[in-house]
Design a protein around this motif. Structure first.
Motif, mmCIF file in Angstrom:
data_model
loop_
_atom_site.group_PDB
_atom_site.id
_atom_site.type_symbol
_atom_site.label_atom_id
_atom_site.label_comp_id
_atom_site.label_asym_id
_atom_site.label_seq_id
_atom_site.Cartn_x
_atom_site.Cartn_y
_atom_site.Cartn_z
ATOM 1 N N SER A 1 0.831 -1.211 0.000
ATOM 2 C CA SER A 1 0.000 0.000 0.000
ATOM 3 C C SER A 1 0.858 1.251 0.000
ATOM 4 O O SER A 1 0.451 2.306 -0.491
ATOM 5 C CB SER A 1 -0.919 0.006 1.227
ATOM 6 N N ASN A 2 2.065 1.122 0.552
ATOM 7 C CA ASN A 2 3.005 2.241 0.585
ATOM 8 C C ASN A 2 4.079 2.116 -0.496
ATOM 9 O O ASN A 2 5.073 2.840 -0.468
ATOM 10 C CB ASN A 2 3.667 2.311 1.957
ATOM 11 N N VAL A 3 3.867 1.166 -1.432
ATOM 12 C CA VAL A 3 4.784 0.839 -2.539
ATOM 13 C C VAL A 3 6.243 0.797 -2.076
ATOM 14 O O VAL A 3 7.140 1.273 -2.767
ATOM 15 C CB VAL A 3 4.601 1.772 -3.761
ATOM 16 N N GLU A 4 6.476 0.193 -0.919
ATOM 17 C CA GLU A 4 7.802 0.157 -0.318
ATOM 18 C C GLU A 4 8.690 -0.906 -0.950
ATOM 19 O O GLU A 4 8.218 -1.878 -1.546
ATOM 20 C CB GLU A 4 7.683 -0.118 1.181
ATOM 21 N N ILE A 5 9.992 -0.740 -0.754
ATOM 22 C CA ILE A 5 10.986 -1.689 -1.255
ATOM 23 C C ILE A 5 11.276 -2.801 -0.249
ATOM 24 O O ILE A 5 12.000 -3.752 -0.544
ATOM 25 C CB ILE A 5 12.303 -0.944 -1.585
ATOM 26 N N ASN A 6 10.679 -2.740 0.933
ATOM 27 C CA ASN A 6 11.033 -3.661 2.015
ATOM 28 C C ASN A 6 10.815 -5.140 1.688
ATOM 29 O O ASN A 6 11.603 -5.977 2.140
ATOM 30 C CB ASN A 6 10.273 -3.273 3.280
ATOM 31 N N PRO A 7 9.775 -5.537 0.925
ATOM 32 C CA PRO A 7 9.685 -6.960 0.560
ATOM 33 C C PRO A 7 10.920 -7.443 -0.201
ATOM 34 O O PRO A 7 11.380 -8.571 0.002
ATOM 35 C CB PRO A 7 8.422 -7.021 -0.300
ATOM 36 N N LEU A 8 11.446 -6.599 -1.069
ATOM 37 C CA LEU A 8 12.649 -6.968 -1.813
ATOM 38 C C LEU A 8 13.846 -7.081 -0.880
ATOM 39 O O LEU A 8 14.662 -8.008 -1.012
ATOM 40 C CB LEU A 8 12.936 -5.940 -2.913
ATOM 41 N N ILE A 9 13.974 -6.156 0.061
ATOM 42 C CA ILE A 9 15.086 -6.216 1.006
ATOM 43 C C ILE A 9 15.003 -7.496 1.837
ATOM 44 O O ILE A 9 16.008 -8.186 2.055
ATOM 45 C CB ILE A 9 15.093 -4.982 1.923
ATOM 46 N N GLY A 10 13.796 -7.835 2.293
ATOM 47 C CA GLY A 10 13.606 -9.090 3.016
ATOM 48 C C GLY A 10 13.981 -10.287 2.156
ATOM 49 O O GLY A 10 14.614 -11.235 2.623
ATOM 50 N N ALA A 11 13.596 -10.238 0.881
ATOM 51 C CA ALA A 11 13.919 -11.323 -0.044
ATOM 52 C C ALA A 11 15.426 -11.473 -0.211
ATOM 53 O O ALA A 11 15.952 -12.596 -0.241
ATOM 54 C CB ALA A 11 13.264 -11.058 -1.401
ATOM 55 N N LEU A 12 16.135 -10.364 -0.314
ATOM 56 C CA LEU A 12 17.589 -10.412 -0.483
ATOM 57 C C LEU A 12 18.270 -11.026 0.734
ATOM 58 O O LEU A 12 19.240 -11.788 0.598
ATOM 59 C CB LEU A 12 18.132 -9.008 -0.747
ATOM 60 N N ILE A 13 17.770 -10.705 1.924
ATOM 61 C CA ILE A 13 18.334 -11.292 3.147
ATOM 62 C C ILE A 13 18.097 -12.804 3.159
ATOM 63 O O ILE A 13 19.008 -13.594 3.455
ATOM 64 C CB ILE A 13 17.724 -10.641 4.396
ATOM 65 N N ILE A 14 16.877 -13.212 2.828
ATOM 66 C CA ILE A 14 16.565 -14.645 2.804
ATOM 67 C C ILE A 14 17.384 -15.356 1.730
ATOM 68 O O ILE A 14 17.920 -16.448 1.957
ATOM 69 C CB ILE A 14 15.060 -14.866 2.562
ATOM 70 N N LEU A 15 17.521 -14.751 0.562
ATOM 71 C CA LEU A 15 18.288 -15.366 -0.523
ATOM 72 C C LEU A 15 19.771 -15.474 -0.170
ATOM 73 O O LEU A 15 20.441 -16.434 -0.584
ATOM 74 C CB LEU A 15 18.110 -14.576 -1.813
ATOM 75 N N SER A 16 20.295 -14.514 0.580
ATOM 76 C CA SER A 16 21.692 -14.624 1.004
ATOM 77 C C SER A 16 21.871 -15.841 1.906
ATOM 78 O O SER A 16 22.906 -16.527 1.854
ATOM 79 C CB SER A 16 22.148 -13.344 1.707
ATOM 80 N N PHE A 17 20.861 -16.145 2.726
ATOM 81 C CA PHE A 17 20.870 -17.355 3.549
ATOM 82 C C PHE A 17 20.776 -18.602 2.669
ATOM 83 O O PHE A 17 21.554 -19.553 2.822
ATOM 84 C CB PHE A 17 19.694 -17.317 4.527
ATOM 85 N N VAL A 18 19.837 -18.612 1.741
ATOM 86 C CA VAL A 18 19.609 -19.775 0.877
ATOM 87 C C VAL A 18 20.853 -20.090 0.061
ATOM 88 O O VAL A 18 21.315 -21.246 0.000
ATOM 89 C CB VAL A 18 18.405 -19.530 -0.053
ATOM 90 N N PHE A 19 21.436 -19.074 -0.574
ATOM 91 C CA PHE A 19 22.592 -19.311 -1.443
ATOM 92 C C PHE A 19 23.830 -19.724 -0.637
ATOM 93 O O PHE A 19 24.620 -20.555 -1.091
ATOM 94 C CB PHE A 19 22.898 -18.076 -2.284
ATOM 95 N N THR A 20 23.999 -19.141 0.535
ATOM 96 C CA THR A 20 25.133 -19.543 1.383
ATOM 97 C C THR A 20 25.004 -21.006 1.765
ATOM 98 O O THR A 20 25.962 -21.785 1.680
ATOM 99 C CB THR A 20 25.207 -18.682 2.650
ATOM 100 N N ARG A 21 23.813 -21.371 2.170
ATOM 101 C CA ARG A 21 23.562 -22.750 2.595
ATOM 102 C C ARG A 21 23.687 -23.740 1.440
ATOM 103 O O ARG A 21 24.113 -24.880 1.622
ATOM 104 C CB ARG A 21 22.163 -22.827 3.207
ATOM 105 N N ASP A 22 23.359 -23.284 0.229
ATOM 106 C CA ASP A 22 23.427 -24.145 -0.949
ATOM 107 C C ASP A 22 24.796 -24.121 -1.621
ATOM 108 O O ASP A 22 24.937 -24.563 -2.768
ATOM 109 C CB ASP A 22 22.358 -23.735 -1.965
ATOM 110 N N LYS A 23 25.802 -23.578 -0.925
ATOM 111 C CA LYS A 23 27.179 -23.510 -1.437
ATOM 112 C C LYS A 23 27.293 -22.642 -2.685
ATOM 113 O O LYS A 23 28.164 -22.865 -3.535
ATOM 114 C CB LYS A 23 27.717 -24.918 -1.720
#
Length: 390
Positions: A131-153
């Protein structure tokens, strides 16, 4: 009744329709009534000012209200949206953010019956951010993806996720918390150095080296000023510091007094070295990181809580089964006070006179974060029943 509700929670078409539909409804509604949210105009002019080498920080009342607080890389990210008509651009921007978070959650090492409830828990909070057209979902996604990719070597790509998040909004730097999950730490470090150089110079392609260097310098000053102005702000400082400042009337409370103990508690995760390869223990770190970056930031406002709520949802689905009544209470408390408080589903009088002035939206997430810290120290893991790294 319980069986029907359970069936609905695990109904993939229903969950995805709700997850994407609420955000799409929110942004389309704003476009239909001929109101393009001010935040999108701020983002758009971040790109336009960059390509014309004009100042991006400070008031620009001729274009928008509020202020721009992002790094030069954000201008590049906004390019494909800013070049479109505003109506199309803002809709695609919102749905891109929702899609990024969806992909990140789906890539977590979880079964479908685990990640669907996470999406469901996040759906309404995502709508608040959308509703506020914020970038925060993307920032959250990047944090989660950094976890996923690290764990997946895939350390090289994990480093890219961390660098993108950091060069846009600084929040992404918390992805460094996953460094000790890496099986190739030199590659992780070299990836950080490589992508830092690339992302530092890349915006120069749409402006000039001197302009971008000056913009990075100005960005630092802007963030310092923003941090000073956050304390006591009605819609910001929704954090542990904000709770203490406003509930106890300690207006001059230094952030450092709260943040340093918070970092020490966060660091307790690293003491149980033998548990580093255990998936539920790793997910505790991910949930803790997503919540920590919000509740210990004076810049936190209501739309940023999609990041923390993602952490709450991951924490809950990572709990040992059966869950306790207290754990269920914490989740319900978060849904009611954190997720629903900004909406019309919540009593306006309580929101206006209690939730907003006392920063109570942060309270459930703070309590859950302390619960995660407690689990980090005390929870027992059956190594025969968990999935290890790699």
């Amino acid at each position: 009744m319980k069986a029907r509700l359970t069936k609905l929670i695990y109904n993939k078409p229903f969950v995805l329709t709700l997850y994407f539909g609420l955000s799409l409804f929110a942004v389309v509604k704003s476009v239909v009534v001929n109101h393009i949210h001010n935040n999108y105009i701020v983002y758009k002019y971040g790109f336009l000012n960059t390509i014309h080498q004009l100042p991006v920080f400070g008031p620009q009342p001729q274009h928008y209200t509020d202020l721009y607080h992002y790094g030069p890389v954000f201008a590049l990210l906004m390019a494909p949206f800013a070049l479109l008509p505003d109506g199309a651009g803002v809709i695609l921007w919102v749905m891109f953010n929702a899609w990024a978070l969806y992909i990140a959650i789906k890539l977590l090492p979880l079964k479908e019956y685990q990640y669907l409830p996470i999406l469901l828990i996040c759906a309404h909070e995502l709508m608040t951010s959308s509703s506020n057209v914020e970038i925060n979902p993307l920032i959250g996604a990047l944090i989660i993806l950094s976890f996923v990719f690290t764990r997946d070597k895939k350390d090289f790509w994990a480093a890219l996720m961390i660098c993108i998040g950091t060069f846009i909004k600084l929040y992404g730097i918390v992805g460094l918390a996953f460094f000790f999950l890496s099986k190739d730490k030199p590659k992780f470090v070299w990836g950080l150095l490589f992508w830092s150089v690339i992302l530092f110079v890349l915006p120069m392609a749409i402006s000039s080296p001197s302009y971008i260097l000056q913009t990075y310098h100005d960005w630092y000053g802007d963030l310092v000023r923003k941090n000073i102005s956050n304390a006591g702000h009605t819609l910001q400082d929704i954090s542990l510091m904000g709770l203490i400042r406003n509930i106890f009337g300690i207006s001059n409370l230094s952030n450092i007094i709260v943040i340093v103990p918070g970092i020490l508690l966060f660091g307790l995760w690293y003491l149980r070295i033998k548990c580093f390869s255990i998936l539920p223990y790793q997910l505790l770190l991910l949930a803790s990181t997503l919540i920590f970056v919000i509740i210990f930031s004076s810049s936190s406002e209501s739309p940023t809580y999609i990041i923390a709520v993602s952490g709450v949802a991951i924490w809950f689905m990572n709990l040992q089964r059966p869950t306790t009544r207290f754990e269920i209470f914490l989740l319900v408390f978060a849904i009611v006070l954190t997720v629903f408080s900004p909406s019309d589903l919540f009593p306006a009088f309580i929101r206006k006179h209690y939730v907003e002035p006392y920063k109570l939206k942060a309270l459930p997430c703070v309590l859950i974060w302390f619960k995660i810290v407690y689990e980090t120290v005390t929870r027992k893991f059956d190594t025969n029943e968990v999935v290890a790294v790699g």
